[in-house]
Design an enzyme around this catalytic site. Structure first.
Site, PDB file in Angstrom:
ATOM      1  N   LEU A  17      -5.320  19.528  -8.566  1.00 54.24           N
ATOM      2  CA  LEU A  17      -6.549  18.490  -8.899  1.00 54.24           C
ATOM      3  C   LEU A  17      -6.251  17.279  -9.330  1.00 54.24           C
ATOM      4  O   LEU A  17      -6.856  16.800 -10.548  1.00 54.24           O
ATOM      5  CB  LEU A  17      -7.650  19.382  -9.854  1.00 54.24           C
ATOM      6  N   HIS A  18      -5.178  16.690  -8.930  1.00 54.90           N
ATOM      7  CA  HIS A  18      -4.554  15.333  -9.529  1.00 54.90           C
ATOM      8  C   HIS A  18      -5.546  14.429 -10.121  1.00 54.90           C
ATOM      9  O   HIS A  18      -5.618  14.091 -11.098  1.00 54.90           O
ATOM     10  CB  HIS A  18      -3.811  14.620  -8.320  1.00 54.90           C
TER      11      HIS A  18
END
Length: 306
Positions: A230-231
């Protein structure tokens, strides 16, 4: 709840971050920049995503190329259009200027606006170049970018360099060495917060499920993992859950040429050196550890709430 301008090269993980931001913060506007896609496509993507997700935010068009180096090709793992080629996109790529919007907004609301940059830093650098007096007026700048090697998490474009920084290292070096109050959320922590394909489906967000299919297929083929990090969402998570992150402080630089171009580097030693590239630079905050379970829990709660 903070008032945000989100600066994005909107691809799949950017879209997850926007969906999360819309549930947790107040969006003043979305500024676009080249990166995952060309800037015109980013404008269209932001408008399409806002319509699909009922996000009320104006979209602005930013810089189309790096400050100094030659442009590089867009990313491919997000699909041809950056949003998984999931929807027809009828929107125009014409929009008001992003850099001027940043400048005008900060002037109008001193110390009230947090900038969140989840793409290359060209718009931010251009804004402080054109109007350096806005630097002390910006409440904070939170960046998803960089990599410092913690736990083996180094670059994702080269062995040294993270994508957002690598796309415009000159802009990144200028921003990180400025007097802006910066928090850097690097790959060192973003790679620790993962979501599986099954969990995406359980969010019951059909738009997110649709756009991430090529991204998940790429991850499965390259990493053997049916899921994604989920950068960009972690830049927003820091605003909601700062206690979940462990920060250190250090002056920062970005290497702008050679085989390590785009590498983010921090000062690791207090020993005197003959040539110190960090001399006189402010210390910036860097997240090097994260409570992944806490971040995942808050993300799921926000995205599944009625």
């Amino acid at each position: 709840m903070r008032t945000l301008i989100i600066d994005t090269d909107i691809g799949v993980d950017d879209a997850f971050a926007l969906a999360y931001a819309a549930r947790t913060q107040h969006l003043l506007g979305i500024t676009t920049v080249f990166g995952n896609v060309a800037v015109g496509q980013a404008v269209k993507n932001a408008r399409l995503f806002c319509e699909k997700m009922a996000i009320k935010a104006e979209v602005y068009r930013g810089c189309s190329r790096p400050l100094a180096q030659r442009p590089s090709a867009p990313a491919t793992l997000h699909g041809e259009d950056g949003l998984g080629d999931a929807f027809d996109n009828p929107f125009s790529d014409a929009a008001p200027g992003a850099v001027q919007f940043i400048i005008d907004s900060v002037r109008a609301h001193p110390q009230q606006i947090t900038l969140v940059a989840i793409g290359p830093l060209t718009n931010i650098a251009s804004a402080i170049n054109q109007a350096p007096e806005i630097v002390p007026l910006i409440k904070e700048l939170v960046i998803m970018g960089g990599a410092f090697g913690t736990g083996g998490h180094s670059g994702n474009v080269t062995p040294f360099s993270e994508f957002n920084i690598w796309k415009d290292p000159h802009a990144a070096d200028q921003v990180l060495t400025s007097a802006l109050k910066v928090v850097v959320i690097p790959l060192d922590v973003t790679h620790q917060v993962l979501i599986t394909g099954d969990e995406v489906e359980r969010l019951n967000q059909p738009v997110l499920s649709a756009i991430c299919r090529p991204y998940l297929a790429y991850s499965l083929a390259k990493e053997g993992f049916n899921g994604m990090a989920l950068h960009d969402t972690l830049a927003l998570a820091w605003l909601s859950l700062p206690e979940a992150f462990t920060l250190t402080e250090s002056p920062l630089r970005v290497i702008t040429e050679g085989i390590a171009c785009g590498q983010t580097v921090r000062k690791l030693s207090a020993l005197a050196s003959r040539h110190d590239p960090f001399e006189g630079l402010p210390a910036q905050r860097i997240a090097l550890a994260v409570d992944a379970d806490a971040v995942r829990s808050h993300f799921f709660q926000a995205l599944t709430a009625p």
